[in-house]
Design a protein around this motif. Sequence first.
Motif, mmCIF file in Angstrom:
data_model
loop_
_atom_site.group_PDB
_atom_site.id
_atom_site.type_symbol
_atom_site.label_atom_id
_atom_site.label_comp_id
_atom_site.label_asym_id
_atom_site.label_seq_id
_atom_site.Cartn_x
_atom_site.Cartn_y
_atom_site.Cartn_z
ATOM 1 N N TYR A 28 0.814 -1.211 0.000
ATOM 2 C CA TYR A 28 0.000 0.000 0.000
ATOM 3 C C TYR A 28 0.849 1.263 0.000
ATOM 4 C CZ TYR A 28 -2.695 3.729 2.271
ATOM 5 O OH TYR A 28 -3.260 4.926 2.594
ATOM 6 N N GLY A 29 2.001 1.198 0.626
ATOM 7 C CA GLY A 29 2.870 2.363 0.697
ATOM 8 C C GLY A 29 3.347 2.851 -0.659
ATOM 9 N N LYS A 53 4.258 8.621 0.399
ATOM 10 C CA LYS A 53 5.002 8.682 1.655
ATOM 11 C C LYS A 53 4.261 9.491 2.712
ATOM 12 C CE LYS A 53 9.896 8.051 0.561
ATOM 13 N NZ LYS A 53 11.231 8.696 0.596
ATOM 14 N N GLY A 54 3.237 10.199 2.287
ATOM 15 C CA GLY A 54 2.507 11.055 3.215
ATOM 16 C C GLY A 54 3.118 12.422 3.377
ATOM 17 N N ILE A 69 -6.270 14.606 5.807
ATOM 18 C CA ILE A 69 -6.002 13.278 5.264
ATOM 19 C C ILE A 69 -4.688 12.774 5.844
ATOM 20 C CG2 ILE A 69 -4.806 14.175 3.210
ATOM 21 C CD1 ILE A 69 -6.075 11.832 1.639
ATOM 22 N N SER A 70 -4.638 11.482 6.124
ATOM 23 C CA SER A 70 -3.419 10.883 6.651
ATOM 24 C C SER A 70 -3.374 9.423 6.233
ATOM 25 C CB SER A 70 -3.374 11.009 8.184
ATOM 26 O OG SER A 70 -4.454 10.314 8.777
ATOM 27 N N ARG A 71 -2.267 8.792 6.536
ATOM 28 C CA ARG A 71 -2.136 7.382 6.188
ATOM 29 C C ARG A 71 -1.201 6.695 7.160
ATOM 30 N NH1 ARG A 71 -0.290 7.223 0.298
ATOM 31 N NH2 ARG A 71 -0.129 4.994 0.691
ATOM 32 N N ASP A 72 -1.408 5.412 7.316
ATOM 33 C CA ASP A 72 -0.542 4.562 8.111
ATOM 34 C C ASP A 72 -0.121 3.418 7.204
ATOM 35 O OD1 ASP A 72 0.662 2.769 9.818
ATOM 36 O OD2 ASP A 72 -0.767 3.055 11.434
ATOM 37 N N TYR A 79 -6.817 7.546 6.107
ATOM 38 C CA TYR A 79 -7.845 8.149 6.950
ATOM 39 C C TYR A 79 -8.245 9.516 6.406
ATOM 40 C CZ TYR A 79 -5.917 4.696 10.157
ATOM 41 O OH TYR A 79 -5.481 3.525 10.720
ATOM 42 N N LEU A 80 -9.469 9.892 6.726
ATOM 43 C CA LEU A 80 -9.924 11.246 6.446
ATOM 44 C C LEU A 80 -10.648 11.733 7.694
ATOM 45 C CD1 LEU A 80 -10.110 13.502 4.290
ATOM 46 C CD2 LEU A 80 -12.409 12.639 3.777
#
Length: 123
Positions: A28-29, A53-54, A69-72, A79-80
């Motif tokens: 996913y990254g 990479k965010g 917005i973010s991501r792990d 996420y939103l």
Amino acid sequence: VQLQASGGGLVQAGGSLRLSCAVSDPTYGNYAMGWFRQAPGEEREFVAAISWKGSSTYYSDSVKGRFTISRDNARSTGYLQMNSLKPEDAAVYYCAAAVIITTMSRGDEYDYWGQGTQVTVSS
């Protein structure tokens, strides 16, 4: 690759919701991720996007300052966070992922889409 959006629901105006988008691909990254929404009778519109990479984020003018917005990447989840919700934010929200993308706000550049999650905002 499968995307599963969740977290929608009914909220009063001024309230908050956090949407999640779980991606089945462990790589996913490597994907850029975006959120779009579509209200009844309206065209799909861009909401927010984040680089793989965010390090870069993008927002539509209508949500800037209210949504984050973010991501792990370790959890293959995006996420939103939606704060200060307004009735006009009500829509079905879709997450999407792109392997290669030039314009983050263009839906036709995304390769994979989730099924959507309904957000309803009462006034």
